[in-house]
Write a protein that holds these residues in place. Structure first.
Motif, PDB file in Angstrom:
ATOM      1  N   ASN A 135      44.273 -13.492  72.922  1.00  0.00           N
ATOM      2  CA  ASN A 135      43.235 -12.427  71.793  1.00  0.00           C
ATOM      3  C   ASN A 135      43.259 -10.566  71.449  1.00  0.00           C
ATOM      4  OD1 ASN A 135      40.846 -12.408  70.098  1.00  0.00           O
ATOM      5  ND2 ASN A 135      39.952 -11.873  72.064  1.00  0.00           N
ATOM      6  N   ASN A 136      44.211  -9.861  72.760  1.00  0.00           N
ATOM      7  CA  ASN A 136      44.243  -8.705  72.777  1.00  0.00           C
ATOM      8  C   ASN A 136      45.351  -8.552  71.916  1.00  0.00           C
ATOM      9  OD1 ASN A 136      42.573  -8.463  75.056  1.00  0.00           O
ATOM     10  ND2 ASN A 136      44.238  -9.169  76.872  1.00  0.00           N
ATOM     11  N   ILE A 137      46.268  -9.273  72.229  1.00  0.00           N
ATOM     12  CA  ILE A 137      47.762  -9.480  71.197  1.00  0.00           C
ATOM     13  C   ILE A 137      47.091  -9.352  69.648  1.00  0.00           C
ATOM     14  CG2 ILE A 137      49.622 -10.062  69.787  1.00  0.00           C
ATOM     15  CD1 ILE A 137      50.133 -11.176  72.387  1.00  0.00           C
ATOM     16  N   LEU A 138      46.710 -10.034  69.144  1.00  0.00           N
ATOM     17  CA  LEU A 138      45.352  -9.823  68.208  1.00  0.00           C
ATOM     18  C   LEU A 138      44.410  -8.510  67.072  1.00  0.00           C
ATOM     19  CD1 LEU A 138      43.953 -13.634  67.165  1.00  0.00           C
ATOM     20  CD2 LEU A 138      46.433 -12.307  66.021  1.00  0.00           C
ATOM     21  N   TYR A 139      44.088  -7.789  69.061  1.00  0.00           N
ATOM     22  CA  TYR A 139      42.945  -7.141  68.633  1.00  0.00           C
ATOM     23  C   TYR A 139      44.542  -5.729  68.671  1.00  0.00           C
ATOM     24  CZ  TYR A 139      38.678  -8.358  69.046  1.00  0.00           C
ATOM     25  OH  TYR A 139      37.529  -9.401  68.948  1.00  0.00           O
ATOM     26  N   ARG A 140      46.002  -5.888  68.889  1.00  0.00           N
ATOM     27  CA  ARG A 140      46.957  -5.152  68.412  1.00  0.00           C
ATOM     28  C   ARG A 140      47.074  -4.670  67.362  1.00  0.00           C
ATOM     29  NH1 ARG A 140      44.701  -4.533  72.542  1.00  0.00           N
ATOM     30  NH2 ARG A 140      45.119  -3.820  74.716  1.00  0.00           N
ATOM     31  N   PHE A 141      47.139  -5.378  66.434  1.00  0.00           N
ATOM     32  CA  PHE A 141      47.611  -5.493  64.759  1.00  0.00           C
ATOM     33  C   PHE A 141      46.665  -4.463  64.617  1.00  0.00           C
ATOM     34  CE2 PHE A 141      49.719  -9.251  66.954  1.00  0.00           C
ATOM     35  CZ  PHE A 141      50.860  -8.851  65.539  1.00  0.00           C
ATOM     36  N   SER A 142      47.334  -3.754  63.157  1.00  0.00           N
ATOM     37  CA  SER A 142      46.496  -3.009  62.535  1.00  0.00           C
ATOM     38  C   SER A 142      46.615  -3.441  60.970  1.00  0.00           C
ATOM     39  CB  SER A 142      46.809  -1.696  62.753  1.00  0.00           C
ATOM     40  OG  SER A 142      48.189  -1.474  62.074  1.00  0.00           O
ATOM     41  N   ASP A 143      47.055  -4.449  60.803  1.00  0.00           N
ATOM     42  CA  ASP A 143      47.388  -5.145  59.226  1.00  0.00           C
ATOM     43  C   ASP A 143      46.809  -6.517  59.094  1.00  0.00           C
ATOM     44  OD1 ASP A 143      48.117  -5.515  57.067  1.00  0.00           O
ATOM     45  OD2 ASP A 143      49.941  -4.776  57.373  1.00  0.00           O
ATOM     46  N   GLY A 144      46.265  -6.485  58.419  1.00  0.00           N
ATOM     47  CA  GLY A 144      45.214  -8.051  58.197  1.00  0.00           C
ATOM     48  C   GLY A 144      46.376  -9.022  57.859  1.00  0.00           C
ATOM     49  N   TRP A 145      47.234  -8.988  57.646  1.00  0.00           N
ATOM     50  CA  TRP A 145      48.286 -10.234  56.820  1.00  0.00           C
ATOM     51  C   TRP A 145      49.250  -9.693  58.145  1.00  0.00           C
ATOM     52  CZ3 TRP A 145      48.348 -12.187  52.896  1.00  0.00           C
ATOM     53  CH2 TRP A 145      47.330 -12.269  51.996  1.00  0.00           C
ATOM     54  N   ASP A 146      49.360  -9.361  59.208  1.00  0.00           N
ATOM     55  CA  ASP A 146      50.186  -9.491  60.178  1.00  0.00           C
ATOM     56  C   ASP A 146      49.019  -9.872  61.095  1.00  0.00           C
ATOM     57  OD1 ASP A 146      52.280  -8.502  59.289  1.00  0.00           O
ATOM     58  OD2 ASP A 146      51.379  -6.141  61.232  1.00  0.00           O
TER      59      ASP A 146
END
Length: 361
Positions: free
Chosen positions: A240-251
């Motif tokens: 979950n912490n990894i997903l919160y580090r993304f800034s692009d919705g497609w990623d």
């Protein structure tokens, strides 16, 4: 007053340069016939044509034209023959002064800054690709012929890097799609002289872009050999912490397609709400509220809806910076010879769009 043309005292002989030195070219010279196999290696091409087998006709004008054309073709075909500056910083001057004449254009800045080496740095890769995409959309015709050639040379290196490293192919696909759309429009308007160079050159470039698109479409990701822990072995809170580090919705969507667990985490409403709050102001997403069937706000649809109306924040590992005191454009980690007492107060980060705006007059 000296005569600047051909020497009128010349007896009319033509000379060619061979491996053994300069030799006189004669229409019926046997030495020339023996060395015909070396004509591709000499610096001046000689054309000998004839209607009969026993009679040769030497055309001086064709010889000169062929020599010039051969040199031009060799220069165009040799991509390494065009040398550009490889500088870490440049002085941006927008008007003539006593010390400097002329001004710095977008094409000159694009040639002088070391973008060719910058794509090898993973921190600068996305920055350069985004800059090329913005140029493809609106500024391609403002580049000089040398800058346009440099543009496609860098683009070729980017595609080859993606094919080898398989790094961020989606970003390159978007770039090629925008570039091909722009070229299709510009080629139709060739009568307006919007392109630099022969139309056949641009048709070949468009065909190359279509070939690159096909190669990226057929790109197969290499399967990694599992020698230890994988992404699926991590605890849920770490994923979950990894997903919160993304800034692009497609990623986030792409990562959610890996495993069912990641898909469940990628559909979290709170995750998409944080993403909307990061990229857009509260007034912006309040104007485009999209409620779900249960009456809650669908933040995932909200994010992609707001993308159509407002630009999202851009994140890069390393960007160009502009010094307002020295009027110097430079890469952040390389610095520049600043003369200000406190250089940090003069620095301003330059986004790809700001880079283009710097050279609009």
């Amino acid at each position: 007053m000296p005569f600047l043309g051909q020497d009128w005292r010349s007896p009319g002989w033509r000379w060619v340069k061979t491996e053994d030195g300069w030799k006189r070219c004669e229409p019926f010279s046997h030495a020339l016939e023996d060395g015909s196999s070396q004509l591709n290696d000499i610096s001046h091409t000689v054309i000998i044509t004839g209607d009969d087998e026993n009679e040769d006709v030497y055309n001086t004008e064709d010889c000169e034209f062929a020599a010039k054309k051969r040199k031009k073709d060799h220069f165009r075909n040799n991509t390494d023959s065009q040398c550009f500056y490889r500088e870490k910083w440049i002085y941006v001057h927008k008007e003539s002064t006593k010390e400097r004449h002329g001004y710095c254009t977008l094409g000159e800045a694009f040639n002088r800054l070391d973008f060719s080496s910058a794509i090898q740095d993973i921190r600068r890769f996305n920055y350069v690709v985004k800059l090329l995409q913005l140029i493809a959309k609106s500024q391609l015709t403002s580049l000089s012929g040398a800058a346009q050639k440099n543009y496609f040379n860098i683009l070729d290196k980017i595609v080859q890097k993606v094919m080898e490293d398989q790094y961020n192919p989606r970003l390159i696909k978007d770039l090629l799609q925008d570039l091909s759309s722009t070229l299709c429009i510009l080629i139709r308007g060739v009568g307006k002289s919007v392109l630099v160079g022969n139309i056949n050159i641009w048709i070949c470039r468009l065909e190359t872009i279509l070939l690159w698109q096909q190669q990226l479409k057929n790109l197969q990701m290499n399967k990694q050999v599992n020698n230890g822990l994988t992404l699926s072995d991590l605890p849920l809170h770490m994923l979950n912490n990894i997903l919160y580090r993304f800034s692009d919705g497609w990623d986030i969507i792409t990562l959610g397609q890996v495993t069912p667990t990641l898909y469940m985490l990628s559909e979290d409403r709170q995750l998409w709400k944080k993403l909307c709050q990061y990229h857009f102001a509260e007034k912006q997403f309040c104007r485009h509220l999209i409620p779900s069937e249960k009456g809650h706000i669908d933040w995932k649809l909200m994010y992609f809806a707001l993308q159509k109306y407002y630009p999202i924040k851009e994140q890069y590992g390393d960007t160009l910076h502009f010094c307002r005191h020295c009027s110097i454009l430079f890469w952040k980690d390389t610095g520049h010879p600043c003369t200000a007492s406190d250089p940090n107060t003069c620095l301003m980060p330059v986004s790809p769009q700001h880079f283009i705006d710097l050279f609009k007059f």
